[in-house]
Design a protein around this motif. Structure first.
Motif, PDB file in Angstrom:
ATOM      1  N   GLY A 136       0.795  -1.245   0.018  1.00  0.00           N
ATOM      2  CA  GLY A 136      -0.088  -0.102  -0.004  1.00  0.00           C
ATOM      3  C   GLY A 136       0.847   1.190  -0.131  1.00  0.00           C
ATOM      4  O   GLY A 136       0.273   2.258  -0.178  1.00  0.00           O
ATOM      5  N   PHE A 137       2.144   1.320  -0.007  1.00  0.00           N
ATOM      6  CA  PHE A 137       2.980   2.416   0.017  1.00  0.00           C
ATOM      7  C   PHE A 137       3.967   2.512  -1.348  1.00  0.00           C
ATOM      8  O   PHE A 137       4.917   3.153  -1.046  1.00  0.00           O
ATOM      9  CB  PHE A 137       3.856   2.498   1.284  1.00  0.00           C
ATOM     10  CG  PHE A 137       2.879   2.199   2.409  1.00  0.00           C
ATOM     11  CD1 PHE A 137       2.385   3.479   3.167  1.00  0.00           C
ATOM     12  CD2 PHE A 137       2.610   1.295   3.276  1.00  0.00           C
ATOM     13  CE1 PHE A 137       1.597   3.529   4.053  1.00  0.00           C
ATOM     14  CE2 PHE A 137       1.914   1.155   4.181  1.00  0.00           C
ATOM     15  CZ  PHE A 137       1.458   2.055   4.787  1.00  0.00           C
ATOM     16  N   GLN A 138       3.816   1.522  -2.187  1.00  0.00           N
ATOM     17  CA  GLN A 138       4.898   1.586  -3.219  1.00  0.00           C
ATOM     18  C   GLN A 138       4.760   3.002  -4.221  1.00  0.00           C
ATOM     19  O   GLN A 138       5.752   3.248  -4.569  1.00  0.00           O
ATOM     20  CB  GLN A 138       4.442   0.443  -4.057  1.00  0.00           C
ATOM     21  CG  GLN A 138       4.977  -1.010  -3.628  1.00  0.00           C
ATOM     22  CD  GLN A 138       4.695  -2.219  -4.377  1.00  0.00           C
ATOM     23  OE1 GLN A 138       3.610  -2.835  -4.415  1.00  0.00           O
ATOM     24  NE2 GLN A 138       5.648  -2.393  -5.379  1.00  0.00           N
ATOM     25  N   HIS A 139       3.432   3.464  -4.113  1.00  0.00           N
ATOM     26  CA  HIS A 139       3.417   4.768  -4.636  1.00  0.00           C
ATOM     27  C   HIS A 139       4.194   5.979  -3.877  1.00  0.00           C
ATOM     28  O   HIS A 139       4.526   7.005  -4.562  1.00  0.00           O
ATOM     29  CB  HIS A 139       2.084   5.285  -4.964  1.00  0.00           C
ATOM     30  CG  HIS A 139       1.247   5.645  -3.696  1.00  0.00           C
ATOM     31  ND1 HIS A 139       1.202   4.633  -2.606  1.00  0.00           N
ATOM     32  CD2 HIS A 139       0.748   6.821  -3.130  1.00  0.00           C
ATOM     33  CE1 HIS A 139       0.420   5.295  -1.496  1.00  0.00           C
ATOM     34  NE2 HIS A 139       0.356   6.413  -1.821  1.00  0.00           N
ATOM     35  N   LEU A 140       4.629   5.625  -2.986  1.00  0.00           N
ATOM     36  CA  LEU A 140       5.230   6.707  -2.136  1.00  0.00           C
ATOM     37  C   LEU A 140       7.084   6.020  -1.946  1.00  0.00           C
ATOM     38  O   LEU A 140       7.732   6.932  -1.348  1.00  0.00           O
ATOM     39  CB  LEU A 140       4.967   6.859  -0.607  1.00  0.00           C
ATOM     40  CG  LEU A 140       3.550   7.223  -0.441  1.00  0.00           C
ATOM     41  CD1 LEU A 140       3.130   7.334   1.028  1.00  0.00           C
ATOM     42  CD2 LEU A 140       3.358   8.543  -1.013  1.00  0.00           C
TER      43      LEU A 140
ATOM     44  N   HIS B  18      14.455   3.851 -21.660  1.00  0.00           N
ATOM     45  CA  HIS B  18      13.356   3.382 -21.168  1.00  0.00           C
ATOM     46  C   HIS B  18      12.910   4.397 -19.911  1.00  0.00           C
ATOM     47  O   HIS B  18      13.373   4.600 -19.117  1.00  0.00           O
ATOM     48  CB  HIS B  18      13.256   1.972 -20.690  1.00  0.00           C
ATOM     49  CG  HIS B  18      13.847   0.896 -21.631  1.00  0.00           C
ATOM     50  ND1 HIS B  18      12.891   0.363 -22.480  1.00  0.00           N
ATOM     51  CD2 HIS B  18      14.862   0.422 -21.942  1.00  0.00           C
ATOM     52  CE1 HIS B  18      13.503  -0.484 -23.583  1.00  0.00           C
ATOM     53  NE2 HIS B  18      14.835  -0.633 -23.243  1.00  0.00           N
ATOM     54  N   VAL B  19      11.527   4.593 -20.045  1.00  0.00           N
ATOM     55  CA  VAL B  19      10.971   5.234 -19.058  1.00  0.00           C
ATOM     56  C   VAL B  19      10.732   4.651 -17.594  1.00  0.00           C
ATOM     57  O   VAL B  19      10.354   3.686 -17.706  1.00  0.00           O
ATOM     58  CB  VAL B  19       9.626   5.848 -19.217  1.00  0.00           C
ATOM     59  CG1 VAL B  19       8.957   6.674 -18.174  1.00  0.00           C
ATOM     60  CG2 VAL B  19       9.869   6.833 -20.529  1.00  0.00           C
ATOM     61  N   SER B  20      11.066   5.262 -16.574  1.00  0.00           N
ATOM     62  CA  SER B  20      10.917   4.414 -15.313  1.00  0.00           C
ATOM     63  C   SER B  20       9.414   3.891 -15.162  1.00  0.00           C
ATOM     64  O   SER B  20       8.613   4.726 -15.315  1.00  0.00           O
ATOM     65  CB  SER B  20      11.298   5.416 -14.094  1.00  0.00           C
ATOM     66  OG  SER B  20      12.896   5.523 -14.191  1.00  0.00           O
ATOM     67  N   SER B  21       9.332   2.718 -14.778  1.00  0.00           N
ATOM     68  CA  SER B  21       8.123   2.129 -14.523  1.00  0.00           C
ATOM     69  C   SER B  21       7.984   1.309 -13.464  1.00  0.00           C
ATOM     70  O   SER B  21       9.012   0.880 -12.966  1.00  0.00           O
ATOM     71  CB  SER B  21       7.797   1.404 -15.693  1.00  0.00           C
ATOM     72  OG  SER B  21       7.675   1.996 -16.973  1.00  0.00           O
ATOM     73  N   ALA B  22       6.802   0.810 -12.887  1.00  0.00           N
ATOM     74  CA  ALA B  22       6.548   0.001 -11.698  1.00  0.00           C
ATOM     75  C   ALA B  22       7.004  -1.447 -12.149  1.00  0.00           C
ATOM     76  O   ALA B  22       7.160  -1.819 -13.075  1.00  0.00           O
ATOM     77  CB  ALA B  22       5.165  -0.352 -11.430  1.00  0.00           C
ATOM     78  N   VAL B  23       7.578  -2.013 -10.974  1.00  0.00           N
ATOM     79  CA  VAL B  23       8.179  -3.301 -11.060  1.00  0.00           C
ATOM     80  C   VAL B  23       7.692  -4.174 -10.004  1.00  0.00           C
ATOM     81  O   VAL B  23       6.904  -3.701  -8.949  1.00  0.00           O
ATOM     82  CB  VAL B  23       9.785  -3.407 -10.936  1.00  0.00           C
ATOM     83  CG1 VAL B  23      10.446  -2.745 -12.311  1.00  0.00           C
ATOM     84  CG2 VAL B  23      10.283  -2.568  -9.982  1.00  0.00           C
ATOM     85  N   ALA B  24       7.675  -5.366 -10.165  1.00  0.00           N
ATOM     86  CA  ALA B  24       7.242  -6.409  -9.043  1.00  0.00           C
ATOM     87  C   ALA B  24       8.302  -7.152  -8.907  1.00  0.00           C
ATOM     88  O   ALA B  24       9.244  -7.658  -9.384  1.00  0.00           O
ATOM     89  CB  ALA B  24       6.053  -6.960  -9.597  1.00  0.00           C
ATOM     90  N   MET B  25       8.158  -8.214  -7.562  1.00  0.00           N
ATOM     91  CA  MET B  25       8.728  -9.459  -7.408  1.00  0.00           C
ATOM     92  C   MET B  25       8.644 -10.257  -8.610  1.00  0.00           C
ATOM     93  O   MET B  25       7.571 -10.458  -8.933  1.00  0.00           O
ATOM     94  CB  MET B  25       8.479 -10.046  -6.289  1.00  0.00           C
ATOM     95  CG  MET B  25       9.433 -11.218  -5.746  1.00  0.00           C
ATOM     96  SD  MET B  25       8.785 -11.761  -4.181  1.00  0.00           S
ATOM     97  CE  MET B  25      10.045 -13.193  -4.007  1.00  0.00           C
ATOM     98  N   GLY B  26       9.865 -10.747  -9.275  1.00  0.00           N
ATOM     99  CA  GLY B  26       9.648 -11.627 -10.524  1.00  0.00           C
ATOM    100  C   GLY B  26      10.190 -10.784 -11.712  1.00  0.00           C
ATOM    101  O   GLY B  26      10.249 -11.663 -12.549  1.00  0.00           O
ATOM    102  N   THR B  27       9.839  -9.546 -11.700  1.00  0.00           N
ATOM    103  CA  THR B  27      10.324  -8.949 -12.855  1.00  0.00           C
ATOM    104  C   THR B  27      11.755  -9.167 -13.110  1.00  0.00           C
ATOM    105  O   THR B  27      12.850  -8.887 -12.581  1.00  0.00           O
ATOM    106  CB  THR B  27      10.043  -7.182 -12.819  1.00  0.00           C
ATOM    107  OG1 THR B  27       8.621  -7.057 -12.565  1.00  0.00           O
ATOM    108  CG2 THR B  27      10.563  -6.680 -13.941  1.00  0.00           C
TER     109      THR B  27
END
Length: 302
Positions: free
Chosen positions: A21-25, A222-231
Motif C-alpha cells: 500500500g505504500f509503493q506509490h510513495l 526506457h521510462v521508469s516504470s513500476a516493477v514487481a517481485m519476479g520482474t
C-alpha cells in the motif's frame, strides 16, 4: 515470552507478507522470498498465514525460548534439533521453555521459515513487521538478527498442541536447473531471452539476483516504470537482473518478463551458483498454477 538469539546464522530476518500500500510513495514491500513456505510454516502452528516468522538464509541460527511454543520450519532442507534431540522439517513440534532450537547442515534450498505459535511480535512499521535491510525498516531494528538479540513472541494458548502431520513442499527439492515460468514483459528481449541459460551470481541478495549468462539486446532508453517481485530487467549492458522481495518500487531498465506467482517460491530457494532458465507462460496458466500452489498449503480445501 521471547526468543533469545544465541547464534544468528548468516542472514536471519523477521518477515511477514510485506508492507503493501505504500509503493506509490517509494516504500518497498519486502516480505518473504518464498511465500509458500512462509505461509505453510504459519499454518502448521495455527497462526494466520501472514504472521511474522524468521526467514533463514543458507546458514541457520540457534534460538532459545523463554516460553513453551509450537514451532515449524518449512523450506530449505536443514538438520534441526531441540536441545540436542532431532526434530523434523515440514511438521509442527514442541519447544519447551529454556530449550534451544538449532539449525545444522543444509542439504538443499536456500531459505527456511521458522514459525512459532503467536508469531514474532516485533512492533509493526507502516502496518508490517517485514524487514527491509537496505532501508533499515521494520523487523528487529531494521536489520538482520545478531547474537544477543531478544524478540518478543505473540500471545499463544498455554497448552501445547499435538504436532500436525508432515507436509510436502511442492517446489522442493529443486532440479539441477530450475525453469521459472514467466509472462513476457512490455520490453521484450526476443527469443534469445527464452533460450538463454543463466546462473545466479554471487553478487545477489534479497533485492535481486544478478544472472550470469549471455548478454541480451535491450537497446534504447526506457521510462521508469513500476516493477514487481519476479520482474526480469535487462540493463543496457545486456545483464539480466531478477528482482526479488526487497526490490525498489520502480526501475528504468527494460522489463523482459515477470515470473509467475506460483514459481516465485522456486526463485526464492535459489542460491548463488544455481542454474535457471525462463519458460513462457500465459495469464491463464499463471492463474491455474497459483491456485494449485495454494491448494497444496496445509489445511487447504480440496
Amino acid at each position: 515470552m521471547a526468543i533469545h538469539v544465541i547464534r544468528p546464522g548468516m542472514l536471519t530476518t523477521v518477515q511477514d507478507l510485506g508492507r503493501h500500500g505504500f509503493q506509490h510513495l517509494g516504500v518497498p514491500v519486502a516480505g518473504p522470498m518464498d511465500w509458500w513456505s512462509h505461509e505453510a510454516a504459519n499454518l502448521l502452528v495455527g497462526n494466520d498465514a501472514g504472521a511474522a516468522v524468521l526467514e533463514v538464509t543458507l546458514i541457520g541460527p540457534e534460538l532459545e525460548l523463554t516460553r513453551s511454543a509450537i514451532a515449524a520450519v518449512v523450506g530449505a532442507d536443514f538438520d534441526l534439533s531441540v536441545s540436542g534431540r532431532p526434530v523434523p522439517m515440514n511438521q509442527a513440534f514442541p519447544v519447551e521453555a529454556g530449550e534451544r532450537l538449532a539449525f545444522g547442515a543444509r542439504r538443499s534450498g536456500a531459505r527456511a521459515y521458522v514459525a512459532f505459535n503467536g508469531g514474532v511480535a516485533v512492533p509493526p512499521v507502516m502496518g508490517s513487521r517485514a524487514t527491509h535491510v537496505r532501508g533499515a525498516l521494520g523487523g528487529h531494528e531494521g536489520r538482520a538478527l545478531r547474537r544477543g538479540d531478544v524478540l518478543p513472541l505473540g500471545e499463544a494458548p498455554a497448552a501445547v498442541a499435538t504436532p500436525t502431520p508432515p507436509i510436502r513442499s511442492p517446489h522442493l527439492p529443486l532440479p539441477a536447473r530450475a525453469t521459472l515460468r514467466a509472462i513476457e514483459g512490455p520490453e521484450s528481449a526476443g527469443d534469445a531471452f527464452w533460450h538463454a541459460a543463466f546462473t545466479v551470481s554471487p553478487h545477489s541478495d534479497r533485492m535481486g539476483y544478478r544472472l550470469d549468462g549471455a548478454a541480451l539486446d535491450a537497446a534504447g532508453d526506457h521510462v521508469s516504470s513500476a516493477v514487481a517481485m519476479g520482474t526480469v530487467q535487462v540493463t543496457p549492458s545486456g545483464l539480466c537482473v531478477l528482482l526479488m522481495a526487497d526490490r525498489a518500487t520502480s526501475g528504468g531498465y527494460a522489463r523482459a518478463a515477470t515470473v509467475i506467482t506460483a514459481d516465485l517460491p522456486i526463485a526464492g530457494q535459489l542460491a548463488p551458483g544455481d542454474a535457471l532458465r525462463f519458460g513462457r507462460a500465459t495469464p491463464a496458466e499463471a492463474r491455474a498454477a497459483s491456485a494449485a500452489m495454494r491448494a497444496a498449503l496445509p489445511g487447504a480445501r480440496a
